[in-house]
Design a protein around this motif. Structure first.
Motif, PDB file in Angstrom:
ATOM      1  N   ARG A  39       0.844  -1.196   0.000  1.00  0.00           N
ATOM      2  CA  ARG A  39       0.000   0.000   0.000  1.00  0.00           C
ATOM      3  C   ARG A  39       0.875   1.240   0.000  1.00  0.00           C
ATOM      4  NH1 ARG A  39      -4.385  -0.713  -2.122  1.00  0.00           N
ATOM      5  NH2 ARG A  39      -5.566   0.895  -1.035  1.00  0.00           N
ATOM      6  N   GLY A  40       0.440   2.229  -0.735  1.00  0.00           N
ATOM      7  CA  GLY A  40       1.158   3.498  -0.769  1.00  0.00           C
ATOM      8  C   GLY A  40       0.172   4.644  -0.806  1.00  0.00           C
ATOM      9  N   TYR A  41       0.668   5.843  -0.500  1.00  0.00           N
ATOM     10  CA  TYR A  41      -0.167   7.058  -0.496  1.00  0.00           C
ATOM     11  C   TYR A  41       0.603   8.144  -1.225  1.00  0.00           C
ATOM     12  CZ  TYR A  41      -2.391   4.546   3.346  1.00  0.00           C
ATOM     13  OH  TYR A  41      -3.005   3.589   4.116  1.00  0.00           O
ATOM     14  N   VAL A  42      -0.053   8.804  -2.159  1.00  0.00           N
ATOM     15  CA  VAL A  42       0.556   9.954  -2.825  1.00  0.00           C
ATOM     16  C   VAL A  42      -0.086  11.214  -2.261  1.00  0.00           C
ATOM     17  CG1 VAL A  42       0.740  11.210  -5.000  1.00  0.00           C
ATOM     18  CG2 VAL A  42       1.236   8.769  -4.938  1.00  0.00           C
ATOM     19  N   ALA A  43       0.765  12.100  -1.717  1.00  0.00           N
ATOM     20  CA  ALA A  43       0.294  13.392  -1.210  1.00  0.00           C
ATOM     21  C   ALA A  43       0.723  14.464  -2.203  1.00  0.00           C
ATOM     22  CB  ALA A  43       0.900  13.672   0.163  1.00  0.00           C
ATOM     23  N   VAL A  44      -0.238  15.272  -2.630  1.00  0.00           N
ATOM     24  CA  VAL A  44       0.089  16.325  -3.601  1.00  0.00           C
ATOM     25  C   VAL A  44      -0.604  17.626  -3.185  1.00  0.00           C
ATOM     26  CG1 VAL A  44      -1.748  15.606  -5.222  1.00  0.00           C
ATOM     27  CG2 VAL A  44       0.200  16.915  -6.073  1.00  0.00           C
ATOM     28  N   ARG A  45       0.173  18.712  -3.162  1.00  0.00           N
ATOM     29  CA  ARG A  45      -0.337  20.027  -2.761  1.00  0.00           C
ATOM     30  C   ARG A  45      -1.092  20.675  -3.917  1.00  0.00           C
ATOM     31  NH1 ARG A  45       0.148  19.988   2.712  1.00  0.00           N
ATOM     32  NH2 ARG A  45       2.227  19.317   3.377  1.00  0.00           N
ATOM     33  N   PRO A  46      -2.140  21.459  -3.624  1.00  0.00           N
ATOM     34  CA  PRO A  46      -2.953  22.039  -4.701  1.00  0.00           C
ATOM     35  C   PRO A  46      -2.183  22.938  -5.660  1.00  0.00           C
ATOM     36  CG  PRO A  46      -3.727  22.786  -2.534  1.00  0.00           C
ATOM     37  CD  PRO A  46      -2.711  21.723  -2.301  1.00  0.00           C
ATOM     38  N   GLU A  47      -1.147  23.647  -5.136  1.00  0.00           N
ATOM     39  CA  GLU A  47      -0.390  24.543  -6.036  1.00  0.00           C
ATOM     40  C   GLU A  47       0.477  23.763  -7.010  1.00  0.00           C
ATOM     41  OE1 GLU A  47       2.236  24.146  -2.322  1.00  0.00           O
ATOM     42  OE2 GLU A  47       0.090  24.257  -2.781  1.00  0.00           O
ATOM     43  N   LYS A  48       0.645  22.453  -6.769  1.00  0.00           N
ATOM     44  CA  LYS A  48       1.438  21.615  -7.681  1.00  0.00           C
ATOM     45  C   LYS A  48       0.560  20.973  -8.776  1.00  0.00           C
ATOM     46  CE  LYS A  48       5.252  21.338  -4.815  1.00  0.00           C
ATOM     47  NZ  LYS A  48       5.141  22.441  -3.882  1.00  0.00           N
ATOM     48  N   VAL A  49      -0.761  21.157  -8.645  1.00  0.00           N
ATOM     49  CA  VAL A  49      -1.703  20.530  -9.582  1.00  0.00           C
ATOM     50  C   VAL A  49      -2.187  21.577 -10.582  1.00  0.00           C
ATOM     51  CG1 VAL A  49      -3.889  19.275  -9.803  1.00  0.00           C
ATOM     52  CG2 VAL A  49      -2.439  18.909  -7.783  1.00  0.00           C
ATOM     53  N   GLU A  50      -2.012  21.275 -11.869  1.00  0.00           N
ATOM     54  CA  GLU A  50      -2.484  22.195 -12.918  1.00  0.00           C
ATOM     55  C   GLU A  50      -3.863  21.744 -13.392  1.00  0.00           C
ATOM     56  OE1 GLU A  50       0.449  22.406 -15.980  1.00  0.00           O
ATOM     57  OE2 GLU A  50       1.883  23.507 -14.719  1.00  0.00           O
ATOM     58  N   ILE A  51      -4.656  22.713 -13.839  1.00  0.00           N
ATOM     59  CA  ILE A  51      -6.011  22.416 -14.307  1.00  0.00           C
ATOM     60  C   ILE A  51      -6.161  22.922 -15.742  1.00  0.00           C
ATOM     61  CG2 ILE A  51      -6.883  24.535 -13.182  1.00  0.00           C
ATOM     62  CD1 ILE A  51      -9.513  22.980 -12.658  1.00  0.00           C
ATOM     63  N   ALA A  94       7.603  14.536 -10.005  1.00  0.00           N
ATOM     64  CA  ALA A  94       8.377  15.095  -8.881  1.00  0.00           C
ATOM     65  C   ALA A  94       7.518  15.916  -7.934  1.00  0.00           C
ATOM     66  CB  ALA A  94       9.512  15.962  -9.428  1.00  0.00           C
ATOM     67  N   CYS A  95       6.263  16.163  -8.308  1.00  0.00           N
ATOM     68  CA  CYS A  95       5.433  17.097  -7.522  1.00  0.00           C
ATOM     69  C   CYS A  95       4.658  16.446  -6.388  1.00  0.00           C
ATOM     70  CB  CYS A  95       4.458  17.832  -8.452  1.00  0.00           C
ATOM     71  SG  CYS A  95       5.251  19.208  -9.285  1.00  0.00           S
ATOM     72  N   GLY A  96       4.489  15.138  -6.452  1.00  0.00           N
ATOM     73  CA  GLY A  96       3.812  14.454  -5.354  1.00  0.00           C
ATOM     74  C   GLY A  96       4.832  13.803  -4.434  1.00  0.00           C
ATOM     75  N   VAL A  97       4.396  13.418  -3.242  1.00  0.00           N
ATOM     76  CA  VAL A  97       5.259  12.712  -2.289  1.00  0.00           C
ATOM     77  C   VAL A  97       4.655  11.342  -2.033  1.00  0.00           C
ATOM     78  CG1 VAL A  97       6.278  12.751   0.021  1.00  0.00           C
ATOM     79  CG2 VAL A  97       5.835  14.891  -1.163  1.00  0.00           C
ATOM     80  N   LEU A  98       5.481  10.304  -2.195  1.00  0.00           N
ATOM     81  CA  LEU A  98       5.022   8.943  -1.927  1.00  0.00           C
ATOM     82  C   LEU A  98       5.272   8.626  -0.456  1.00  0.00           C
ATOM     83  CD1 LEU A  98       3.853   6.281  -3.083  1.00  0.00           C
ATOM     84  CD2 LEU A  98       6.202   5.593  -3.609  1.00  0.00           C
TER      85      LEU A  98
END
Length: 374
Positions: A290-302, A367-371
């Motif tokens: 099991r793993g979890y990816v944490a990603v901050r909103p400013e790193k996500v493009e729309i 590179a923008c998310g953290v595992l």
């Protein structure tokens, strides 16, 4: 480029800590408030103990002040075991949220109070009080009583009184809790400035993550009496060591799935019929775990159109938070997972590019998310 050396004594093994917690536990009956904590805090640090109510941060501070005694373990201040030293004999001072000013005394006499009790000579007291008034910029208000000045000014009087005796260590218990948001933000910078000018070691207890991240050289994130992570604010924000820390600090989307090594990255299967999320990580995980990816909103493009990029996911905007300088979009993905994306509002326009119910694409790079493992 500045030639100033970066302040980071915790990275230098030759530096001796001012405060050292060694295996410190505090129990109240059956309840363990602080659970086997080891922690070093260095001279001139502005150190933050951060966590939700009941996490043990205030108990840790009260033990440092001498108001509580550890059930187990040792607290050293400048190499000296603090256990036999009563609170009034420690070279520490504590500033409470209530400020605890004497209403019948002037600002000047409030600041002088501790020095008078110590029996210091009058001219020495006068010189020190004047120095403190200049430090907190309250010379004009020296003759006023606490009820004749603002909340922010009362906070500065309490700070001046705490610093007047030149303690090695100043403990601040939720010191800005009574101030409104704008004044609190201004006062954070004042506190940092005063701490730098005096060179006093500050330890602040707060449940306000923004406050801790603004003022502190390092932050200890606590939960259930334990230290979850101790690091600089950028390290905690960009490289949290657990799902708890990632979730507690700032806005974040956490996606859960099953990981496998895929060349130089990990691929995480997170929803049926969806492409895997690919993330660079130094973790050593076994395939199928099991793993979890944490990603901050400013790193996500729309985007309105599908981009040619990594981790491109289809979704629908279900909520928008307009914050003036930026907008936060809550995008619902195929499996019901919500991912947050942010756009800076760089143009002065009331027309929004994206609106509710829009079908959009979101993406973030490897590179923008953290595992994280857990």
């Amino acid at each position: 480029m500045s030639s100033q050396t970066v302040f980071a004594p915790w990275t230098d093994p030759t530096q001796k800590p001012l405060i050292r917690f060694q295996g410190v536990t505090k129990r109240f009956g059956d309840f363990t408030a602080v659970d086997n904590i080891d922690l070093d805090i260095y001279t001139r640090e502005f150190f933050a103990l951060l966590g939700p109510s009941g996490c043990g941060k205030t108990t840790l501070m009260r033990m440092l002040a001498g108001f509580e005694t550890p059930t187990e373990g040792t607290i050293l201040l400048d190499g000296q075991d603090m256990a036999p030293v009563p609170p009034n004999k420690r070279s520490t001072n504590m500033m409470f949220q209530s400020y605890a000013l004497f209403p019948h005394l002037s600002v000047r006499d409030n600041i002088a109070f501790g020095l008078k009790r110590e029996g210091k000579p009058k001219d020495e007291i006068h010189a020190r009080v004047e120095e403190m008034l200049r430090l907190v910029q309250l010379q004009k208000f020296a003759a006023r009583k606490p009820h004749q000045i603002s909340g922010g000014q009362r906070q500065r009087v309490a700070l001046a009184r705490s610093l007047a005796k030149a303690p090695k260590l100043l403990l601040l218990d939720e010191p800005l809790g009574a101030l409104d948001k704008k004044l609190r933000e201004e006062t954070q910078f004042e506190l940092m400035d005063i701490q730098e000018k005096t060179g006093t070691t500050f330890v602040i207890v707060t449940h306000d993550q923004e406050e801790a991240m603004t003022v502190a050289s390092r932050v200890a994130v606590m939960d259930a009496g334990q230290l979850k992570q101790v690091a600089t604010p950028p390290q905690i924000y960009e490289n949290p060591n657990s799902v708890y820390v990632a979730d507690f600090i700032g806005e974040v989307t956490i996606i859960e799935g099953t990981v496998r090594k895929d060349g130089e990255v990990y691929a995480m299967d997170w929803a049926e019929g969806q492409p895997p999320i690919r993330i660079r990580s130094a973790l050593d995980l076994t395939d199928g775990s099991r793993g979890y990816v944490a990603v901050r909103p400013e790193k996500v493009e729309i985007h309105m159109q599908k981009p040619e990029d990594d981790n491109v996911l289809r979704g629908k905007i279900i909520d928008i938070g307009y914050l003036g300088n930026l907008s936060t979009y809550h995008v619902e993905l195929a499996n019901g997972q919500i991912i947050r994306a942010q756009n800076f509002n760089t143009e002065r326009s009331t027309r929004q590019t994206f609106t509710w119910e829009d079908e959009v694409w979101v993406n973030f790079t490897t590179a923008c998310g953290v595992l994280l493992e857990s």
